[in-house]
Motif scaffolding. Structure first.
Motif, PDB file in Angstrom:
ATOM      1  N   ARG A   8       0.834  -1.214   0.000  1.00 17.49           N
ATOM      2  CA  ARG A   8       0.000   0.000   0.000  1.00 17.49           C
ATOM      3  C   ARG A   8       0.862   1.256   0.000  1.00 17.49           C
ATOM      4  O   ARG A   8       0.574   2.225  -0.690  1.00 17.49           O
ATOM      5  N   ARG A  11       2.304   1.683  -3.444  1.00 18.31           N
ATOM      6  CA  ARG A  11       1.274   2.150  -4.373  1.00 18.31           C
ATOM      7  C   ARG A  11       0.982   3.637  -4.162  1.00 18.31           C
ATOM      8  O   ARG A  11       0.827   4.388  -5.108  1.00 18.31           O
ATOM      9  N   GLU A  68      -9.796  -5.261  -6.534  1.00 20.56           N
ATOM     10  CA  GLU A  68     -10.823  -4.578  -5.750  1.00 20.56           C
ATOM     11  C   GLU A  68     -11.605  -3.634  -6.670  1.00 20.56           C
ATOM     12  O   GLU A  68     -11.026  -2.869  -7.436  1.00 20.56           O
ATOM     13  N   GLU A  71     -10.838   0.185  -6.826  1.00 23.13           N
ATOM     14  CA  GLU A  71      -9.533   0.471  -7.426  1.00 23.13           C
ATOM     15  C   GLU A  71      -9.561   0.223  -8.934  1.00 23.13           C
ATOM     16  O   GLU A  71      -8.987   0.991  -9.712  1.00 23.13           O
ATOM     17  N   TYR A 126      -7.185   8.636  -7.792  1.00 19.39           N
ATOM     18  CA  TYR A 126      -6.521   7.364  -7.520  1.00 19.39           C
ATOM     19  C   TYR A 126      -5.483   7.525  -6.409  1.00 19.39           C
ATOM     20  O   TYR A 126      -5.390   6.698  -5.499  1.00 19.39           O
ATOM     21  N   TYR A 129      -7.234   7.754  -3.139  1.00 17.48           N
ATOM     22  CA  TYR A 129      -7.694   6.427  -2.743  1.00 17.48           C
ATOM     23  C   TYR A 129      -6.554   5.639  -2.093  1.00 17.48           C
ATOM     24  O   TYR A 129      -6.744   5.019  -1.040  1.00 17.48           O
ATOM     25  N   GLN A 130      -5.379   5.685  -2.717  1.00 12.57           N
ATOM     26  CA  GLN A 130      -4.241   4.946  -2.176  1.00 12.57           C
ATOM     27  C   GLN A 130      -3.818   5.478  -0.809  1.00 12.57           C
ATOM     28  O   GLN A 130      -3.469   4.711   0.079  1.00 12.57           O
ATOM     29  N   GLU A 131      -3.889   6.795  -0.650  1.00  6.38           N
ATOM     30  CA  GLU A 131      -3.566   7.385   0.651  1.00  6.38           C
ATOM     31  C   GLU A 131      -4.533   6.887   1.726  1.00  6.38           C
ATOM     32  O   GLU A 131      -4.136   6.586   2.852  1.00  6.38           O
ATOM     33  N   CYS A 132      -5.811   6.807   1.385  1.00  5.49           N
ATOM     34  CA  CYS A 132      -6.826   6.352   2.347  1.00  5.49           C
ATOM     35  C   CYS A 132      -6.666   4.878   2.707  1.00  5.49           C
ATOM     36  O   CYS A 132      -7.094   4.461   3.783  1.00  5.49           O
ATOM     37  N   GLN A 133      -6.063   4.112   1.827  1.00  3.69           N
ATOM     38  CA  GLN A 133      -5.885   2.681   2.078  1.00  3.69           C
ATOM     39  C   GLN A 133      -4.744   2.381   3.053  1.00  3.69           C
ATOM     40  O   GLN A 133      -4.623   1.283   3.532  1.00  3.69           O
TER      41      GLN A 133
END
Length: 134
Positions: A8, A11, A68, A71, A126, A129-133
């Motif tokens: 993560r 990414r 997912e 994503e 995007y 989203y990756q930061e939130c994951q």
């Protein structure tokens, strides 16, 4: 858990790099329309290919093995907005290289700028989203 966090984190870092590269590439491409020398425009376009290849490599890296749904949707949005941006940019670029400056500028304002914004927004979404994951 450590492996998931590492993936993560990688990414998120790659997505941030892509946003920065896309932003820089868009700015560089848009600055072409300020130039009048077609030879200089051609040289600058050639030099931008390095950034373009790096963006493509990051995209391929980030989409590899994505399953997912959220994503996948975000990566598809990047893909489709990039394809549309490149399509409209190529028309304006070709007009510029052919010396049809006003036509190129009209296309830039009408088509390229809005699509460039959508493309950058897709990458930003995007990256967010990756930061939130993490």
């Amino acid at each position: 858990l450590h492996d998931v966090a590492r993936v993560r984190s990688e990414r998120a870092r790659a997505a941030k790099e892509a946003v920065s590269l896309v932003n820089g590439n868009l700015q560089s491409r848009l600055s072409l329309f300020l130039l009048r020398d077609t030879a200089e425009i051609g040289r600058r376009l050639a030099s931008q290919q390095t950034q373009t290849r790096r963006i493509s490599a990051i995209y391929e890296q980030l989409t590899h093995g994505v399953t997912e749904a959220g994503e996948v949707a975000l990566t598809e949005r990047i893909k489709s907005s990039r394809a549309e941006y490149l399509r409209v940019f190529s028309g304006a670029r070709d007009a510029l290289l052919a010396g049809r400056r006003q036509e190129a500028i009209d296309q830039l304002e009408r088509d390229v700028m809005p699509q460039a914004a959508r493309y950058l927004t897709a990458w930003s979404a995007y990256s967010g989203y990756q930061e939130c994951q993490m």
